[in-house]
Write an enzyme that holds these catalytic residues in place. Structure first.
Site, short mmCIF file in Angstrom:
data_model
loop_
_atom_site.label_atom_id
_atom_site.label_comp_id
_atom_site.label_asym_id
_atom_site.label_seq_id
_atom_site.Cartn_x
_atom_site.Cartn_y
_atom_site.Cartn_z
N CYS A 115 0.82 -1.22 0.00
CA CYS A 115 0.00 0.00 0.00
C CYS A 115 0.85 1.26 0.00
CB CYS A 115 -0.91 0.02 1.22
SG CYS A 115 -2.00 -1.38 1.29
N HIS A 255 -2.96 7.06 3.72
CA HIS A 255 -3.45 5.79 3.18
C HIS A 255 -4.69 5.40 3.99
CE1 HIS A 255 -3.87 1.75 1.98
NE2 HIS A 255 -3.26 1.20 3.02
N ASN A 285 -10.03 -0.11 1.88
CA ASN A 285 -8.60 0.00 1.62
C ASN A 285 -8.33 -0.37 0.16
OD1 ASN A 285 -5.85 -0.37 1.43
ND2 ASN A 285 -5.66 -1.61 3.28
#
Ligand code: ACO
Length: 351
Positions: A115, A255, A285
């Site tokens: 990520c 994030h 996510n």
């Protein structure tokens, strides 16, 4: 040579139409809307439909970013794609994207840093621009994690969503761009977020298929502890390295993995909630796509302005982490097409 900077001159996103709500998941697995909202902040996520690929959603986001920057595919010097869910293990999805965009012969590579990949990509692009090697770079963060999730595993399937975001970085003589960054990795935590089979350690076999080892396995508690330990510190370090204080950050775009992790990082540096951008409730996510998607949404909501100082921070599989403080150029909009000098230089470089 005059001092060069790397400005973000365009951004774009693509989010699949299909929405899966927590109520939909309640019908699939033993979970509840209340549990998911309380523990993660997620209410719904977008999931691709059958047949959609990472290259396709990347191209959609890239076209939007290029349009905003006033660029044609042949104006690009380099394409960097951050993803952990490419079309194929080989060939690299970056080359598919180059071809689909019609960016003839433009260099392209895929960068894998979980990520944190988009921030890694942004920092990498900046280095190519500061060195004078390239003037115009497309950075994409794109994921279709839904294809790698075990939809019977409540520990993981509630967390992820699909999507793509892209930015254009261009050489500029205005002091702006990535002011500071922190990149980190700790591979000793690899097993906490892993897709065990399909690589060289455990090649695909009937046994790996029977044991369902081609899906994501996660130790949520360990990843959570790691993220809360690292993120706030990385953010603090990046702000300090830029010679700034928390007061100077106009918007924190983290994030979007878990609302509690975002709050913990913001608390660590004393950022008030009105300067934090959160859209995890609607997307979940989206891994390497989450920061560029959030940047686009923040801009659409009127929360990003020319000259603003933004802070990005991310963590992910690896384990990896990354933070960057980025100043947007003041003269960003409307952005002129690259001048004849830049176009000639780019054309000569490609021979
Ligand atoms: N619905 C209901 N109950 C659940 C669910 C669910 N979807 N998932 C887990 N539970 C249960 C667990 O089984 C556990 O039950 P038990 O106590 O009987 O064992 C209980 O809820 C509590 O579980 P915890 O793991 O302690 O819950 P926690 O508060 O830590 O939240 C979560 C779990 C949301 C996964 C959290 O740990 C987290 O967000 N971790 C980080 C994950 C992450 O961000 N991963 C992405 C990394 S980025 C990348 O590169 C892809």
């Amino acid at each position: 040579m005059a001092q060069r900077y790397a400005d973000i001159t365009g951004w774009g996103k693509y989010v699949p139409e299909r929405v899966i709500t927590n109520a939909d998941l309640e019908k699939l697995i033993d979970t509840s809307d209340e549990w998911i909202i309380q523990r993660t902040g997620i209410r719904e996520r977008h999931i691709v439909s059958e047949g959609q690929t990472t290259s396709q959603i990347s191209v959609a986001a890239a076209r939007e970013a290029m349009e905003m920057a006033g660029l044609r595919p042949r104006d690009l010097d380099l394409i960097i794609v951050a993803t952990s869910s490419p079309d194929y293990l080989t060939p690299p999805v970056s080359a598919q994207i180059q071809d689909m965009l019609g960016a003839k012969d433009v260099g392209a590579f895929t960068l894998v840093a979980g990520c944190a990949g988009f921030v890694y990509g942004l920092v990498t692009a900046q280095q190519f621009i500061l060195s004078g090697a390239y003037d115009t770079i497309l950075v994409i963060g794109a994921e279709i994690i839904s294809r790698f999730v075990d939809w019977t595993d409540r520990n993981t399937c509630v967390l992820f969503g699909d999507g793509a975001g892209a930015v254009i970085m261009q050489a500029s003589d205005e002091p702006c761009g990535v002011l500071s960054f922190v990149l980190g990795a700790d591979g000793s935590g690899a097993q906490h977020l892993i897709m065990p089979a399909g690589g060289t350690v455990m090649p695909t076999s009937q046994e790996t298929l029977d044991r369902n080892l081609h899906t994501l396995r996660m130790n949520g508690r360990e990843v959570f502890k790691f993220a809360t330990r690292k993120l706030g510190k990385a953010l603090e370090q990046a702000i300090r390295q830029a010679g700034l204080t928390t007061e100077d950050i106009d918007l924190f775009i983290p994030h979007q993995a878990n609302a509690r992790i975002i709050e913990s990082a913001a608390r660590h540096v004393g950022l008030p909630s009105e300067r934090i951008f959160v859209n995890i409730d609607r997307y979940g996510n989206t891994s390497a796509a989450s920061i560029p998607i959030a940047l686009c949404e923040a801009a659409e909501a009127g929360r990003v302005h020319p000259g603003d100082t933004l802070a990005f921070v991310a963590f992910g599989a690896g384990l990896t982490w990354a933070a960057a403080v980025v100043k947007l150029g003041k003269h960003r909009k409307p952005h002129p097409k690259p001048g004849w000098r830049a176009r000639l230089a780019s054309w000569l470089r490609r021979g």
